[in-house]
Write a protein that holds these residues in place. Structure first.
Motif, PDB file in Angstrom:
ATOM      1  N   GLN A  39       0.844  -1.189   0.000  1.00  0.00           N
ATOM      2  CA  GLN A  39       0.000   0.000   0.000  1.00  0.00           C
ATOM      3  C   GLN A  39       0.875   1.233   0.000  1.00  0.00           C
ATOM      4  O   GLN A  39       1.679   1.438   0.920  1.00  0.00           O
ATOM      5  N   ALA A  40       0.716   2.039  -1.024  1.00  0.00           N
ATOM      6  CA  ALA A  40       1.434   3.300  -1.136  1.00  0.00           C
ATOM      7  C   ALA A  40       0.558   4.408  -0.570  1.00  0.00           C
ATOM      8  O   ALA A  40      -0.670   4.280  -0.535  1.00  0.00           O
ATOM      9  N   GLY A  42      -1.902   7.203  -0.083  1.00  0.00           N
ATOM     10  CA  GLY A  42      -2.980   7.702  -0.902  1.00  0.00           C
ATOM     11  C   GLY A  42      -3.531   6.721  -1.908  1.00  0.00           C
ATOM     12  O   GLY A  42      -4.400   7.076  -2.719  1.00  0.00           O
ATOM     13  N   LYS A  43      -3.040   5.496  -1.876  1.00  0.00           N
ATOM     14  CA  LYS A  43      -3.514   4.492  -2.830  1.00  0.00           C
ATOM     15  C   LYS A  43      -4.135   3.310  -2.102  1.00  0.00           C
ATOM     16  O   LYS A  43      -3.885   3.083  -0.925  1.00  0.00           O
ATOM     17  N   GLU A  44      -4.921   2.555  -2.829  1.00  0.00           N
ATOM     18  CA  GLU A  44      -5.536   1.374  -2.249  1.00  0.00           C
ATOM     19  C   GLU A  44      -4.506   0.248  -2.135  1.00  0.00           C
ATOM     20  O   GLU A  44      -3.507   0.211  -2.855  1.00  0.00           O
ATOM     21  N   ARG A  45      -4.817  -0.664  -1.229  1.00  0.00           N
ATOM     22  CA  ARG A  45      -3.956  -1.827  -1.064  1.00  0.00           C
ATOM     23  C   ARG A  45      -3.963  -2.671  -2.336  1.00  0.00           C
ATOM     24  O   ARG A  45      -5.007  -2.873  -2.955  1.00  0.00           O
ATOM     25  N   GLU A  46      -2.808  -3.179  -2.677  1.00  0.00           N
ATOM     26  CA  GLU A  46      -2.648  -3.947  -3.912  1.00  0.00           C
ATOM     27  C   GLU A  46      -2.090  -5.323  -3.596  1.00  0.00           C
ATOM     28  O   GLU A  46      -1.098  -5.452  -2.873  1.00  0.00           O
ATOM     29  N   GLY A  47      -2.700  -6.347  -4.136  1.00  0.00           N
ATOM     30  CA  GLY A  47      -2.168  -7.700  -4.011  1.00  0.00           C
ATOM     31  C   GLY A  47      -1.013  -7.857  -4.982  1.00  0.00           C
ATOM     32  O   GLY A  47      -1.181  -7.605  -6.169  1.00  0.00           O
ATOM     33  N   VAL A  48       0.134  -8.272  -4.491  1.00  0.00           N
ATOM     34  CA  VAL A  48       1.341  -8.341  -5.315  1.00  0.00           C
ATOM     35  C   VAL A  48       1.642  -9.772  -5.755  1.00  0.00           C
ATOM     36  O   VAL A  48       1.905 -10.019  -6.932  1.00  0.00           O
ATOM     37  N   SER A  49       1.607 -10.690  -4.805  1.00  0.00           N
ATOM     38  CA  SER A  49       1.992 -12.056  -5.137  1.00  0.00           C
ATOM     39  C   SER A  49       1.430 -13.021  -4.117  1.00  0.00           C
ATOM     40  O   SER A  49       1.160 -12.646  -2.975  1.00  0.00           O
ATOM     41  N   CYS A  50       1.259 -14.264  -4.541  1.00  0.00           N
ATOM     42  CA  CYS A  50       0.688 -15.298  -3.675  1.00  0.00           C
ATOM     43  C   CYS A  50       1.354 -16.622  -3.989  1.00  0.00           C
ATOM     44  O   CYS A  50       1.717 -16.891  -5.142  1.00  0.00           O
ATOM     45  N   ARG A  88      10.376   3.411  -8.914  1.00  0.00           N
ATOM     46  CA  ARG A  88       9.864   4.349  -7.911  1.00  0.00           C
ATOM     47  C   ARG A  88       8.443   3.983  -7.522  1.00  0.00           C
ATOM     48  O   ARG A  88       8.064   4.131  -6.350  1.00  0.00           O
ATOM     49  N   GLU A  89       7.673   3.518  -8.466  1.00  0.00           N
ATOM     50  CA  GLU A  89       6.277   3.190  -8.176  1.00  0.00           C
ATOM     51  C   GLU A  89       6.119   1.939  -7.320  1.00  0.00           C
ATOM     52  O   GLU A  89       5.004   1.600  -6.912  1.00  0.00           O
ATOM     53  N   ASP A  90       7.220   1.259  -7.011  1.00  0.00           N
ATOM     54  CA  ASP A  90       7.169   0.134  -6.086  1.00  0.00           C
ATOM     55  C   ASP A  90       7.236   0.599  -4.628  1.00  0.00           C
ATOM     56  O   ASP A  90       7.096  -0.211  -3.701  1.00  0.00           O
ATOM     57  N   THR A  91       7.468   1.878  -4.433  1.00  0.00           N
ATOM     58  CA  THR A  91       7.533   2.419  -3.081  1.00  0.00           C
ATOM     59  C   THR A  91       6.199   2.223  -2.374  1.00  0.00           C
ATOM     60  O   THR A  91       5.142   2.637  -2.863  1.00  0.00           O
ATOM     61  N   ALA A  92       6.238   1.577  -1.229  1.00  0.00           N
ATOM     62  CA  ALA A  92       5.016   1.259  -0.484  1.00  0.00           C
ATOM     63  C   ALA A  92       5.397   0.539   0.805  1.00  0.00           C
ATOM     64  O   ALA A  92       6.557   0.143   0.986  1.00  0.00           O
ATOM     65  N   VAL A  93       4.412   0.366   1.652  1.00  0.00           N
ATOM     66  CA  VAL A  93       4.555  -0.549   2.780  1.00  0.00           C
ATOM     67  C   VAL A  93       4.096  -1.920   2.298  1.00  0.00           C
ATOM     68  O   VAL A  93       3.003  -2.039   1.729  1.00  0.00           O
ATOM     69  N   TYR A  94       4.929  -2.905   2.509  1.00  0.00           N
ATOM     70  CA  TYR A  94       4.641  -4.268   2.055  1.00  0.00           C
ATOM     71  C   TYR A  94       4.205  -5.116   3.245  1.00  0.00           C
ATOM     72  O   TYR A  94       4.871  -5.139   4.285  1.00  0.00           O
ATOM     73  N   TYR A  95       3.084  -5.809   3.046  1.00  0.00           N
ATOM     74  CA  TYR A  95       2.508  -6.624   4.107  1.00  0.00           C
ATOM     75  C   TYR A  95       2.465  -8.087   3.689  1.00  0.00           C
ATOM     76  O   TYR A  95       2.119  -8.410   2.553  1.00  0.00           O
ATOM     77  N   VAL A 132       9.254  -0.101   1.920  1.00  0.00           N
ATOM     78  CA  VAL A 132      10.174  -0.157   0.787  1.00  0.00           C
ATOM     79  C   VAL A 132      10.127   1.200   0.101  1.00  0.00           C
ATOM     80  O   VAL A 132       9.050   1.665  -0.292  1.00  0.00           O
ATOM     81  N   THR A 133      11.282   1.825  -0.018  1.00  0.00           N
ATOM     82  CA  THR A 133      11.366   3.118  -0.674  1.00  0.00           C
ATOM     83  C   THR A 133      12.385   3.029  -1.806  1.00  0.00           C
ATOM     84  O   THR A 133      13.534   2.661  -1.576  1.00  0.00           O
ATOM     85  N   VAL A 134      11.923   3.366  -2.998  1.00  0.00           N
ATOM     86  CA  VAL A 134      12.786   3.314  -4.178  1.00  0.00           C
ATOM     87  C   VAL A 134      13.042   4.745  -4.645  1.00  0.00           C
ATOM     88  O   VAL A 134      12.098   5.481  -4.946  1.00  0.00           O
ATOM     89  N   SER A 135      14.286   5.124  -4.683  1.00  0.00           N
ATOM     90  CA  SER A 135      14.654   6.478  -5.091  1.00  0.00           C
ATOM     91  C   SER A 135      15.153   6.466  -6.533  1.00  0.00           C
ATOM     92  O   SER A 135      15.660   5.461  -7.025  1.00  0.00           O
ATOM     93  N   SER A 136      14.998   7.613  -7.169  1.00  0.00           N
ATOM     94  CA  SER A 136      15.440   7.714  -8.572  1.00  0.00           C
ATOM     95  C   SER A 136      16.900   8.102  -8.653  1.00  0.00           C
ATOM     96  O   SER A 136      17.503   8.520  -7.668  1.00  0.00           O
TER      97      SER A 136
END
Length: 136
Positions: A39-40, A42-50, A88-95, A132-136
């Motif tokens: 979840q980044a 201001g964005k909704e939670r996103e399922g990444v992998s299972c 950069r768009e991978d920046t988020a809290v990963y759960y 996770v924070t990805v910088s340019s």
């Protein structure tokens, strides 16, 4: 008591890699689908992998395909998410999350809904998250 503890997050430059870990206690992988959500701000939670313990099948969102790899070590009760070519768009809290599943059909349904619709309502246990924070 079930606990999921994530680790491995941090700051990385674009193009770099990170490996997240989720150490589980109090549950048996055989009966749970294990997933990663993010979840980044201001964005909704996103399922990444299972990953399904039924047959080891792995599932990925479109954004993760080709760059992320989920795996599990049942002896260590740990699930991993290897993330390469980070953007950069991978920046988020990963759960990390664990959802009960007792047969192949349930595993397929749960994992598919995770990556296709980011459905998290069937997950019984959640970790506290790792940034996770990805910088340019």
């Amino acid at each position: 008591e079930v606990q999921l503890v994530e680790s491995g997050g941090g700051l990385v430059q674009a193009g770099g890699s990170l490996r997240l870990s989720c150490a589980a206690s109090g549950l048996t992988f055989d009966h749970y689908a294990m997933s990663w959500f993010r979840q980044a701000p201001g964005k909704e939670r996103e399922g990444v992998s299972c990953i399904s313990s039924s047959d080891g099948s792995t599932y990925y969102s479109d954004s993760a395909k080709g760059r992320f790899t989920i795996s599990s070590d049942s002896a260590k009760n740990t699930v991993y998410l290897q993330m390469n070519s980070l953007k950069r768009e991978d920046t988020a809290v990963y759960y990390c999350a664990a959802g009960p599943a007792y047969d192949t059909v349930t595993f397929v349904r749960l994992c598919s809904s995770t990556v296709d619709r980011s459905a998290g309502y069937e997950y019984e246990y959640w970790g506290q998250g790792t940034q996770v924070t990805v910088s340019s």
